[in-house]
Design a protein around this motif. Sequence first.
Motif: not given
Length: 270
Positions: A40-41, A102
């Motif tokens: 994530e991100g 995110q």
Amino acid sequence: MVGVVREPRLITSLTNDTVKSVRALHMRKERDATGLFLAEGLKFIGEALDQDRAPRTLLVGMEARPHPLLDRARDATWAAGGEVVTVTHPILEKISRRDNPQTVLGVFEQAYAPLSDLTPDTAPCWVALEQVRDPGNLGTIIRTADSAGCGGVILIGDCVDPFSVEAVRATMGSVFAVAIARATPTEFLGWRETWPGSVVGTRLDATVGYREAAYQRPTLILMGNEQAGLTDALAAACDVNVKIPMRGRADSLNLAVATGVMIYAVTDEA
């Protein structure tokens, strides 16, 4: 020649098959079956790209702001034959299981290094963990190993999945930079016989302080389970077992903290 202009696929339904399959990666059974995991991100995506690891699927929220790294991630995903999809905020929430998700998520292939492919002399320090159970601890140890320039992390026996969402989050992207290997206790003990440097374990009943021991590089640090510590069989395979002194009321350190202390004690040796 005019280049082909690619556009991401738009997904708005929470019941879409892609959404279901990505969300299922929170479960170890699904990760084991597919060999995939979720990161994530945009920072994580960038760390992966720096290690030549392109997403299999790149999910970008409709509210994601333009960014050169995002453009790079899209191009790398398409170049590797992956898919780029645009998704709504509720889909990001459902996949990440967070209220403030995110805006960029990536699905990647897991990568384990075969034990036989590890080359001890390429790094001053390596870490082996026996039956580590907490994903936060494992992720933090992987991050610390990366920060200190360790060669890799070896998981012995029944350990928590390093590609669980919780463990990956705790690595802060180092999951893409650090070699991760798996071994049964028997496999590890056989491989340990060829180790060219020191093998050091930590035990509460050890009599040698961690600052007093002489470490020969490359040093392999062997850490035990959070509750039970290092088993007798693996402790016996160490050249030396050391202790980190407790000066307050606490009788032990968190596993990730203790491993960090050991890593820097070894890597700071002249």
